[in-house]
Design a protein around this motif. Structure first.
Motif, PDB file in Angstrom:
ATOM      1  N   ALA A  42     -13.225  59.453 -16.814  1.00  0.00           N
ATOM      2  CA  ALA A  42     -13.179  58.462 -15.739  1.00  0.00           C
ATOM      3  C   ALA A  42     -11.750  58.302 -15.231  1.00  0.00           C
ATOM      4  CB  ALA A  42     -13.719  57.119 -16.226  1.00  0.00           C
ATOM      5  N   ASP A  43     -10.789  58.569 -16.096  1.00  0.00           N
ATOM      6  CA  ASP A  43      -9.380  58.578 -15.722  1.00  0.00           C
ATOM      7  C   ASP A  43      -8.739  59.743 -16.466  1.00  0.00           C
ATOM      8  OD1 ASP A  43      -6.530  58.145 -15.739  1.00  0.00           O
ATOM      9  OD2 ASP A  43      -6.882  56.070 -15.137  1.00  0.00           O
ATOM     10  N   GLU A  44      -8.335  60.768 -15.721  1.00  0.00           N
ATOM     11  CA  GLU A  44      -7.800  61.977 -16.339  1.00  0.00           C
ATOM     12  C   GLU A  44      -6.493  61.706 -17.087  1.00  0.00           C
ATOM     13  OE1 GLU A  44      -8.898  65.149 -16.497  1.00  0.00           O
ATOM     14  OE2 GLU A  44     -10.790  64.775 -15.460  1.00  0.00           O
ATOM     15  N   THR A  48      -9.905  58.479 -20.322  1.00  0.00           N
ATOM     16  CA  THR A  48     -10.986  57.498 -20.503  1.00  0.00           C
ATOM     17  C   THR A  48     -12.326  58.162 -20.238  1.00  0.00           C
ATOM     18  OG1 THR A  48      -9.492  55.794 -19.666  1.00  0.00           O
ATOM     19  CG2 THR A  48     -11.836  55.242 -19.800  1.00  0.00           C
ATOM     20  N   LEU A  49     -13.254  57.993 -21.159  1.00  0.00           N
ATOM     21  CA  LEU A  49     -14.570  58.615 -21.016  1.00  0.00           C
ATOM     22  C   LEU A  49     -15.458  57.826 -20.054  1.00  0.00           C
ATOM     23  CD1 LEU A  49     -15.311  59.496 -24.750  1.00  0.00           C
ATOM     24  CD2 LEU A  49     -14.509  61.052 -22.943  1.00  0.00           C
ATOM     25  N   HIS A  50     -16.373  58.533 -19.420  1.00  0.00           N
ATOM     26  CA  HIS A  50     -17.392  57.885 -18.600  1.00  0.00           C
ATOM     27  C   HIS A  50     -18.432  57.225 -19.499  1.00  0.00           C
ATOM     28  CE1 HIS A  50     -16.291  59.717 -14.693  1.00  0.00           C
ATOM     29  NE2 HIS A  50     -15.986  60.794 -15.399  1.00  0.00           N
ATOM     30  N   SER A 212     -13.006  53.494 -12.677  1.00  0.00           N
ATOM     31  CA  SER A 212     -12.730  54.929 -12.698  1.00  0.00           C
ATOM     32  C   SER A 212     -11.699  55.253 -11.633  1.00  0.00           C
ATOM     33  CB  SER A 212     -14.014  55.731 -12.438  1.00  0.00           C
ATOM     34  OG  SER A 212     -14.568  55.385 -11.176  1.00  0.00           O
ATOM     35  N   LYS A 213     -11.057  56.378 -11.800  1.00  0.00           N
ATOM     36  CA  LYS A 213     -10.058  56.829 -10.830  1.00  0.00           C
ATOM     37  C   LYS A 213     -10.645  57.970 -10.022  1.00  0.00           C
ATOM     38  CE  LYS A 213      -5.157  58.070 -10.541  1.00  0.00           C
ATOM     39  NZ  LYS A 213      -3.908  58.283 -11.336  1.00  0.00           N
ATOM     40  N   GLY A 214     -10.564  57.857  -8.701  1.00  0.00           N
ATOM     41  CA  GLY A 214     -11.165  58.862  -7.841  1.00  0.00           C
ATOM     42  C   GLY A 214     -10.256  60.063  -7.629  1.00  0.00           C
ATOM     43  N   CYS A 322     -23.431  59.574 -10.891  1.00  0.00           N
ATOM     44  CA  CYS A 322     -22.217  59.014 -10.311  1.00  0.00           C
ATOM     45  C   CYS A 322     -21.026  59.851 -10.765  1.00  0.00           C
ATOM     46  CB  CYS A 322     -22.006  57.563 -10.746  1.00  0.00           C
ATOM     47  SG  CYS A 322     -23.153  56.387  -9.986  1.00  0.00           S
ATOM     48  N   SER A 323     -20.149  60.190  -9.832  1.00  0.00           N
ATOM     49  CA  SER A 323     -19.009  61.039 -10.128  1.00  0.00           C
ATOM     50  C   SER A 323     -17.740  60.463  -9.516  1.00  0.00           C
ATOM     51  CB  SER A 323     -19.246  62.456  -9.582  1.00  0.00           C
ATOM     52  OG  SER A 323     -18.075  63.243  -9.672  1.00  0.00           O
ATOM     53  N   ASN A 324     -16.627  60.710 -10.172  1.00  0.00           N
ATOM     54  CA  ASN A 324     -15.338  60.278  -9.644  1.00  0.00           C
ATOM     55  C   ASN A 324     -14.564  61.449  -9.035  1.00  0.00           C
ATOM     56  OD1 ASN A 324     -14.940  61.390 -12.223  1.00  0.00           O
ATOM     57  ND2 ASN A 324     -13.017  60.265 -12.512  1.00  0.00           N
TER      58      ASN A 324
END
Length: 345
Positions: A42-44, A48-50, A212-214, A322-324
């Motif tokens: 969720a944040d590279e 952070t895991l989804h 999350s970070k896009g 859902c994807s970031n």
């Protein structure tokens, strides 16, 4: 017939093959979560895991909520979908010729404001889109409407279909005018809170109100997407939500716990133009007209995020992705087709 355990294992093997996918997938079948799993981060940077509670910008999945808000106001006797727009927005050009139904079903002929406003600046050197507006610029609904209200209609209202985000901007503004509340407050009071959707909101303030970070792309190197103000998308694509909350949303539609069954069905029924021909858009949902039983779906894409919902009402099967990453939507058709192939075995 495969057992649930074998289907779950097959789903994981199939989805794991999409090595560049970053996001969360959930498959529901007959009131049961058949499969749910996160892939990537969720944040590279933070690694952070989804999870099912990770929040994302869901883009055009917002339209199903906006359509439901209009129908909720109809149940309260405060409007009707066949009323002209002019009843609620008297100064809108052609408002006496365009109905709320035509906005809902993408048959108004109003051009798409996002073609000019969001994607009008392309950086050839970086190969990425850049916003033509400041990331901190707050847009009111009136600001967005001013971008398209004086442009000529693409076709006579009701005569054809053309996907346009402008329709749902107008509908969001109608919700505000009729209810006397902001779009955000109306959703919170009448949809999110009653359904327990505590991880969902329309927040026009922060540039990115998600956990999350896009990213523009995940490979070969994670590239964070440009920042833009959420108010730019408003009722056409501004909601943030999680897979957990989207499951609650689909459950409410399945159970008719938000709207009467007849109006829930209206959400999923393909519209008909003035010549009597139906087309593959309902109220905030795209309809698979080749299927024997009602099947609806919708994608949501925007800078940094992609999302997808699929509902087969007859088999009580639904898929949420859902994807970031902005580019993931191109994978979705193959991903959900593999999912459906497994479910059918």
């Amino acid at each position: 017939m495969l057992t649930y355990r074998r289907k779950k294992n097959q789903l994981h093997r199939q989805l794991k093959a999409f090595r560049h996918f970053s996001g969360y997938v959930s498959v529901q079948h007959k009131h049961r979560i058949l499969f749910q799993r996160g892939y990537g981060f969720a944040d590279e940077t933070e690694q952070t895991l989804h999870t099912s509670s990770t929040t994302y910008r869901i883009g055009s999945l917002t339209k199903s909520f906006t359509a439901a808000a209009i129908l909720l106001l109809q149940t309260q006797g405060r409007l009707h979908v066949h009323d002209p727009v002019a009843h609620y927005l008297p100064d809108y050009p052609n408002g006496d010729r365009i109905t709320l139904h035509q906005l809902l079903s993408m048959s108004s002929g109003i051009p798409n404001y996002l073609n000019d406003l969001l994607f009008s600046r392309y950086n050839i050197k970086s190969g990425a889109y850049q916003p033509s507006t400041s990331k901190d610029q707050l847009f009111s609904p009136q600001d967005l409407i001013a971008c398209f209200q004086d442009k000529p209609l693409v076709f006579f209202p009701g005569s054809a279909y053309a996907y346009s985000n402008s329709n749902y901007v107008l509908l969001g503004h109608v919700v505000e005018v009729v209810s006397g509340h902001s779009y955000s407050d109306f959703l919170q009071k009448h949809i999110f809170a009653p359904l327990g959707m505590t991880q969902s909101q329309y927040c026009p303030g922060p540039s990115n109100p998600t956990s999350s970070k896009g990213y523009d792309a995940i490979v070969p190197v994670p590239t964070p997407v440009f920042s833009f103000h959420n108010s730019l998308l408003f009722a056409a694509g501004g909601i943030t939500s999680s897979v957990r909350d989207l499951r609650l949303w689909l459950q409410a539609l399945h159970n008719n716990s938000l709207l009467p069954a007849s109006l829930t069905q209206r959400l999923f029924t393909p519209a008909t133009n003035m010549y009597g021909s139906s087309y593959a858009y309902a109220y905030g949902w795209i309809v698979d007209q080749t299927a024997a039983a009602p099947i609806v779906e919708h994608t949501g894409t925007g800078p940094g995020y992609s999302s997808y919902m699929y509902v087969d009402a007859a088999s009580r099967t639904s898929v949420i992705i859902c994807s970031n990453s902005w580019g993931e939507s191109t994978m979705f058709s193959e991903m959900y087709q593999r999912i459906l192939n497994i479910l059918s075995t």
